[in-house]
Design an enzyme around this catalytic site. Structure first.
Site: not given
Length: 154
Positions: A7, A10, A12-14, A124
């Site tokens: 993401c 690096n 939050c999402r990934s 996000d």
């Protein structure tokens, strides 16, 4: 088999996807066959732990994030990983540009795992605050991804 989630920062999402898939890999007893990591296209958070919202969402689900630290994607990742999964279209564009022709076939977008979803990107939560929505998408997408990976390693 080596999987890398990517993401922007690096945090939050990934890292959420990394932690969720790692837990599922461990439950399936295939940690010796599937390795998972995460990275960001940007360098703002290198060395930082996941965002507080990601930590709270993972902790509420009983998923460990202890060893996850933000890092930026490196050129060698394109050689070392079998699948590089972007969390949104902009990440995918950035990765395809970095990958060069020889590694573009390794890059895909996370939402392609969820055929029932009209949206193209994992939103996000750094901007939306909706970590629960992101967790739901990641949980369902990693179920599909694990099924695909298990077929490939057998």
């Amino acid at each position: 088999m080596r999987v890398l989630f990517v993401c922007l920062g690096n945090i939050c999402r990934s890292p959420m996807a990394e932690a969720v898939l790692r837990m599922k890999i461990n439950k399936a007893h295939v940690a010796d066959k599937i390795v998972v990591d995460s990275a960001g296209t940007g360098d703002w958070h290198i060395g930082d732990p996941p965002h507080q919202g990601t930590q709270q969402q993972l902790a509420a689900s009983g998923i460990s994030f202890e060893q996850i630290k933000a890092r930026q994607i490196k050129q060698k990742d394109f050689k070392e990983f079998d699948r590089i999964i972007a969390m949104d279209r902009q990440n995918e564009k950035d990765l395809l540009k970095m990958a060069g022709k020889s590694y573009q076939n390794k890059v895909s977008r996370f939402m392609s795992l969820l055929h029932d979803q009209p949206q193209k990107d994992v939103p996000d939560p750094y901007y939306t605050g909706r970590f629960d929505e992101v967790y739901d998408l990641i949980n369902r997408g990693t179920d599909q991804l694990l099924q695909d990976l298990l077929k490939q390693i057998k």
